[in-house]
Motif scaffolding. Structure first.
Motif, PDB file in Angstrom:
ATOM      1  N   GLU A 414     -10.732   8.638   3.852  1.00  0.00           N
ATOM      2  CA  GLU A 414      -9.293   8.729   4.137  1.00  0.00           C
ATOM      3  C   GLU A 414      -8.486   9.294   2.977  1.00  0.00           C
ATOM      4  O   GLU A 414      -7.285   9.512   3.109  1.00  0.00           O
ATOM      5  N   GLY A 415      -9.119   9.495   1.820  1.00  0.00           N
ATOM      6  CA  GLY A 415      -8.381  10.007   0.668  1.00  0.00           C
ATOM      7  C   GLY A 415      -7.344   9.039   0.150  1.00  0.00           C
ATOM      8  O   GLY A 415      -6.325   9.432  -0.415  1.00  0.00           O
ATOM      9  N   LEU A 416      -7.606   7.740   0.333  1.00  0.00           N
ATOM     10  CA  LEU A 416      -6.671   6.709  -0.081  1.00  0.00           C
ATOM     11  C   LEU A 416      -7.284   5.920  -1.243  1.00  0.00           C
ATOM     12  O   LEU A 416      -8.346   5.317  -1.100  1.00  0.00           O
ATOM     13  N   PHE A 417      -6.623   5.965  -2.385  1.00  0.00           N
ATOM     14  CA  PHE A 417      -7.125   5.346  -3.604  1.00  0.00           C
ATOM     15  C   PHE A 417      -6.377   4.050  -3.868  1.00  0.00           C
ATOM     16  O   PHE A 417      -5.252   4.046  -4.343  1.00  0.00           O
ATOM     17  N   LEU A 418      -7.020   2.929  -3.515  1.00  0.00           N
ATOM     18  CA  LEU A 418      -6.484   1.602  -3.801  1.00  0.00           C
ATOM     19  C   LEU A 418      -7.211   1.023  -5.013  1.00  0.00           C
ATOM     20  O   LEU A 418      -8.323   1.413  -5.331  1.00  0.00           O
ATOM     21  N   GLY A 419      -6.577   0.053  -5.673  1.00  0.00           N
ATOM     22  CA  GLY A 419      -7.220  -0.602  -6.806  1.00  0.00           C
ATOM     23  C   GLY A 419      -8.160  -1.695  -6.333  1.00  0.00           C
ATOM     24  O   GLY A 419      -7.860  -2.428  -5.384  1.00  0.00           O
ATOM     25  N   ALA A 420      -9.310  -1.812  -6.979  1.00  0.00           N
ATOM     26  CA  ALA A 420     -10.281  -2.859  -6.645  1.00  0.00           C
ATOM     27  C   ALA A 420      -9.932  -4.132  -7.394  1.00  0.00           C
ATOM     28  O   ALA A 420      -9.626  -4.111  -8.586  1.00  0.00           O
ATOM     29  N   GLY A 421      -9.966  -5.271  -6.698  1.00  0.00           N
ATOM     30  CA  GLY A 421      -9.611  -6.537  -7.309  1.00  0.00           C
ATOM     31  C   GLY A 421     -10.458  -6.901  -8.513  1.00  0.00           C
ATOM     32  O   GLY A 421      -9.989  -7.597  -9.420  1.00  0.00           O
ATOM     33  N   CYS A 422     -11.695  -6.403  -8.553  1.00  0.00           N
ATOM     34  CA  CYS A 422     -12.556  -6.717  -9.696  1.00  0.00           C
ATOM     35  C   CYS A 422     -11.981  -6.147 -10.993  1.00  0.00           C
ATOM     36  O   CYS A 422     -12.249  -6.670 -12.083  1.00  0.00           O
ATOM     37  N   GLU A 423     -11.167  -5.086 -10.912  1.00  0.00           N
ATOM     38  CA  GLU A 423     -10.532  -4.535 -12.102  1.00  0.00           C
ATOM     39  C   GLU A 423      -9.516  -5.511 -12.697  1.00  0.00           C
ATOM     40  O   GLU A 423      -9.215  -5.455 -13.885  1.00  0.00           O
ATOM     41  N   GLY A 425      -9.971  -8.534 -13.113  1.00  0.00           N
ATOM     42  CA  GLY A 425     -10.677  -9.617 -13.783  1.00  0.00           C
ATOM     43  C   GLY A 425     -11.345 -10.619 -12.878  1.00  0.00           C
ATOM     44  O   GLY A 425     -12.050 -11.509 -13.352  1.00  0.00           O
ATOM     45  N   GLN A 426     -11.148 -10.515 -11.578  1.00  0.00           N
ATOM     46  CA  GLN A 426     -11.742 -11.501 -10.682  1.00  0.00           C
ATOM     47  C   GLN A 426     -13.226 -11.219 -10.485  1.00  0.00           C
ATOM     48  O   GLN A 426     -13.630 -10.112 -10.128  1.00  0.00           O
ATOM     49  N   GLU A 427     -14.034 -12.244 -10.712  1.00  0.00           N
ATOM     50  CA  GLU A 427     -15.484 -12.095 -10.606  1.00  0.00           C
ATOM     51  C   GLU A 427     -16.074 -13.015  -9.549  1.00  0.00           C
ATOM     52  O   GLU A 427     -17.281 -13.166  -9.451  1.00  0.00           O
ATOM     53  N   ASP A 428     -15.207 -13.661  -8.745  1.00  0.00           N
ATOM     54  CA  ASP A 428     -15.720 -14.528  -7.688  1.00  0.00           C
ATOM     55  C   ASP A 428     -15.998 -13.703  -6.437  1.00  0.00           C
ATOM     56  O   ASP A 428     -15.925 -12.480  -6.450  1.00  0.00           O
ATOM     57  N   GLN A 429     -16.312 -14.388  -5.350  1.00  0.00           N
ATOM     58  CA  GLN A 429     -16.653 -13.689  -4.114  1.00  0.00           C
ATOM     59  C   GLN A 429     -15.454 -13.475  -3.202  1.00  0.00           C
ATOM     60  O   GLN A 429     -15.619 -13.127  -2.028  1.00  0.00           O
ATOM     61  N   ASN A 430     -14.266 -13.685  -3.731  1.00  0.00           N
ATOM     62  CA  ASN A 430     -13.054 -13.395  -2.967  1.00  0.00           C
ATOM     63  C   ASN A 430     -12.607 -11.973  -3.282  1.00  0.00           C
ATOM     64  O   ASN A 430     -12.155 -11.702  -4.381  1.00  0.00           O
ATOM     65  N   TYR A 431     -12.772 -11.076  -2.325  1.00  0.00           N
ATOM     66  CA  TYR A 431     -12.486  -9.659  -2.556  1.00  0.00           C
ATOM     67  C   TYR A 431     -11.011  -9.361  -2.303  1.00  0.00           C
ATOM     68  O   TYR A 431     -10.426  -9.821  -1.320  1.00  0.00           O
ATOM     69  N   HIS A 432     -10.435  -8.572  -3.210  1.00  0.00           N
ATOM     70  CA  HIS A 432      -9.025  -8.214  -3.101  1.00  0.00           C
ATOM     71  C   HIS A 432      -8.834  -6.716  -3.313  1.00  0.00           C
ATOM     72  O   HIS A 432      -9.683  -6.047  -3.915  1.00  0.00           O
ATOM     73  N   ILE A 433      -7.706  -6.229  -2.840  1.00  0.00           N
ATOM     74  CA  ILE A 433      -7.287  -4.854  -3.117  1.00  0.00           C
ATOM     75  C   ILE A 433      -5.888  -4.884  -3.718  1.00  0.00           C
ATOM     76  O   ILE A 433      -5.094  -5.785  -3.434  1.00  0.00           O
ATOM     77  N   ARG A 434      -5.612  -3.901  -4.555  1.00  0.00           N
ATOM     78  CA  ARG A 434      -4.313  -3.783  -5.241  1.00  0.00           C
ATOM     79  C   ARG A 434      -3.660  -2.480  -4.805  1.00  0.00           C
ATOM     80  O   ARG A 434      -4.269  -1.421  -4.861  1.00  0.00           O
ATOM     81  N   MET A 435      -2.416  -2.553  -4.367  1.00  0.00           N
ATOM     82  CA  MET A 435      -1.737  -1.331  -3.961  1.00  0.00           C
ATOM     83  C   MET A 435      -0.295  -1.323  -4.439  1.00  0.00           C
ATOM     84  O   MET A 435       0.416  -2.320  -4.347  1.00  0.00           O
ATOM     85  N   CYS A 436       0.114  -0.198  -5.007  1.00  0.00           N
ATOM     86  CA  CYS A 436       1.485  -0.012  -5.452  1.00  0.00           C
ATOM     87  C   CYS A 436       2.345   0.397  -4.255  1.00  0.00           C
ATOM     88  O   CYS A 436       2.007   1.353  -3.546  1.00  0.00           O
ATOM     89  N   VAL A 437       3.430  -0.318  -4.036  1.00  0.00           N
ATOM     90  CA  VAL A 437       4.279  -0.037  -2.873  1.00  0.00           C
ATOM     91  C   VAL A 437       5.589   0.636  -3.258  1.00  0.00           C
ATOM     92  O   VAL A 437       6.451   0.852  -2.400  1.00  0.00           O
ATOM     93  N   LEU A 438       5.748   0.980  -4.545  1.00  0.00           N
ATOM     94  CA  LEU A 438       6.947   1.724  -4.942  1.00  0.00           C
ATOM     95  C   LEU A 438       6.672   3.210  -4.760  1.00  0.00           C
ATOM     96  O   LEU A 438       6.191   3.906  -5.646  1.00  0.00           O
ATOM     97  N   ALA A 439       6.951   3.676  -3.550  1.00  0.00           N
ATOM     98  CA  ALA A 439       6.721   5.064  -3.151  1.00  0.00           C
ATOM     99  C   ALA A 439       7.752   5.414  -2.091  1.00  0.00           C
ATOM    100  O   ALA A 439       8.340   4.518  -1.465  1.00  0.00           O
TER     101      ALA A 439
END
Length: 463
Positions: A414-423, A425-439
């Motif tokens: 999709e050409g969509l670059f979201l941030g990975a939650g592991c970046e 610092g989270q190292e558990d099994q709860n997966y997250h995504i980071r997205m900037c909404v100031l656009a």
């Protein structure tokens, strides 16, 4: 160096970033070279870079900087008079009247330090701020790095540790590695909107025993990437905790200009500290950080920030200044910082336009955050707590591991670059995504459409 073995072992120990940024750059290059993709461009909303996402810069900022860069523009009557006056004053504090000169001191141009101190006093209701306690550098990472290098010492059980929130700013774990400081994680409470919990701080400190020697606690308020805003009671608790345990408070407050949660307001750690008893206000060591990468300024690429040092031993503060003496901060971002903390005043020709532009940015951010949060919560297998401030949403994926692996193909499909939650610092099994909404809203529309398309296809692959 003939092999990897010749590389400094400490450098080899720095955790590697995810490969997503390189992949995004490669895909964008392929598109420029004519490769056929199911999308026309890569949209990067992984970092808090509003100008990259398409938000317009603030007119007064760019006009003043343009005149400073090319003083011949002082003759242009088409520019507002307050723009030309401000540029003239700023050039007057530069060596030789030129941005091309070195900073007049290694801690920053004195006039800019004074403006920052006056801003802090206005923000905190008159609490005293001294220019000599203000240090300016090329970004929050640089200022924080100076502090971490100052306190870094020991090996093994005696190595300096920093209590660090999970999730934390995505560049922080690598910075701690670079400075040879141990990351001591404390979990923010996701079920309470990523609130800070005092018992969790105590638990984290206890687990550090025998592993390192904690000497500081890092606070992000408003939270990056969570958007949580701490209230006065929480801040007081953290200050008392730091005092009891002898920890330096490192308060990153970059998104103080972007609080939009209902009945929420930003309160600085310094303001709360100085309203407490003298046994705290005169002893607790506090270093706070702010930057021109804030939501409203968005001048991320100019790399400018300041830190204010409170209650630091004068002899220690001297060493911190000595560390800065090796490289003076660049002049252009210092002038940008001065404009941020000293915007047009009522009655100035640029005041109305400046106020309207700031309002537009804040309104766009608040509406985007609400809309994107509602969208994410409507998608099967996703949840996102409402945010109160900042430019990010930090959403959780409730998906099985095999589906998570497939989700990594979002950028390619999709050409969509979201941030990975592991970046973060989270190292558990709860997966997250980071997205900037100031656009721009139209950009956010496309982001959400691409995300929905991919997510629904992903669910169909795993019925």
């Amino acid at each position: 160096m003939s092999s990897v073995q010749d590389v400094n072992p400490m450098v080899r120990g720095i955790r590697a970033p995810t490969s997503l940024q390189n992949l995004a750059a490669r895909i964008a290059k392929e598109i420029r070279q004519g490769a056929k993709k199911p999308f026309k461009k890569v949209i990067d909303i992984s970092a808090g870079d509003p100008h990259s996402a398409g938000m317009a810069p603030i007119s007064f900022v760019r006009q003043v900087l343009a005149v400073c860069l090319y003083p011949e523009l002082l003759k242009k009557q088409s520019l507002p008079s307050d723009v030309r006056r401000r540029a003239q004053k700023l050039l007057g504090v530069c060596g030789g009247g030129s941005l091309g000169s070195y900073s007049t001191t290694s801690c920053g141009i004195p006039r800019v330090q004074q403006s920052v101190a006056e801003f802090i006093m206005r923000r905190d209701g008159g609490v005293t701020s001294q220019p000599e306690n203000i240090s300016i550098s090329s970004g929050c990472q640089k200022t924080l790095s100076l502090v971490l290098h100052l306190m870094a010492s020991g090996e093994g059980e005696t190595q300096t540790g920093v209590l660090t929130p999970m999730p934390c700013p995505h560049t922080l774990p690598m910075l701690l590695d670079t400075c040879r400081v141990t990351l001591v994680p404390y979990q923010l409470m996701e079920d309470r909107g990523w609130a800070l919990d005092l018992d969790e701080l105590r638990r984290a400190l206890e687990t550090a025993k025998g592993r390192c020697k904690p000497r500081a606690i890092y606070i992000s308020n408003p939270g990056n990437p969570t958007g949580h805003v701490q209230d006065k009671k929480t801040i007081e608790e953290v200050i008392r905790f730091a005092a009891t345990e002898g920890l330096v408070l490192l308060a990153e407050e970059v998104y103080q200009d972007s609080v939009y949660g209902q009945d929420k307001e930003f309160i600085s750690y310094k303001k709360v500290l100085f309203e407490m008893e003298k046994k705290y206000s005169e002893t607790v060591e506090l270093i706070s950080f702010n930057s021109i990468s804030s939501a409203c300024m968005g001048e991320c690429g100019l790399r400018g920030a300041y830190m204010e040092v409170i209650n630091l031993d004068p002899a220690v503060h001297k060493y911190l200044r000595n560390m800065q003496a090796t490289s003076s901060p660049p002049v252009l971002p210092q002038l940008c910082l001065e404009i941020m903390v000293n915007p047009p005043s009522p009655g100035d020709p640029s005041y109305e336009t400046h106020t309207e532009e700031i309002h537009h940015i804040q309104t766009t951010l608040a509406k985007n955050a609400q809309r994107a949060c509602e969208f994410l919560n409507d998608l099967p297998g996703m949840s996102c707590p409402p945010t109160m401030a900042g430019v990010f949403l930090y959403a959780r994926l409730h998906l099985p591991p095999q589906m998570i692996e497939e989700a990594k193909r979002l950028l390619e499909e999709e050409g969509l670059f979201l941030g990975a939650g592991c970046e973060n610092g989270q190292e558990d099994q709860n997966y997250h995504i980071r997205m900037c909404v100031l656009a721009p809203p139209a950009t956010l529309d496309e982001v959400l459409a691409r995300l929905r398309s991919f997510h629904l296809r992903l669910l169909n692959r795993f019925p």
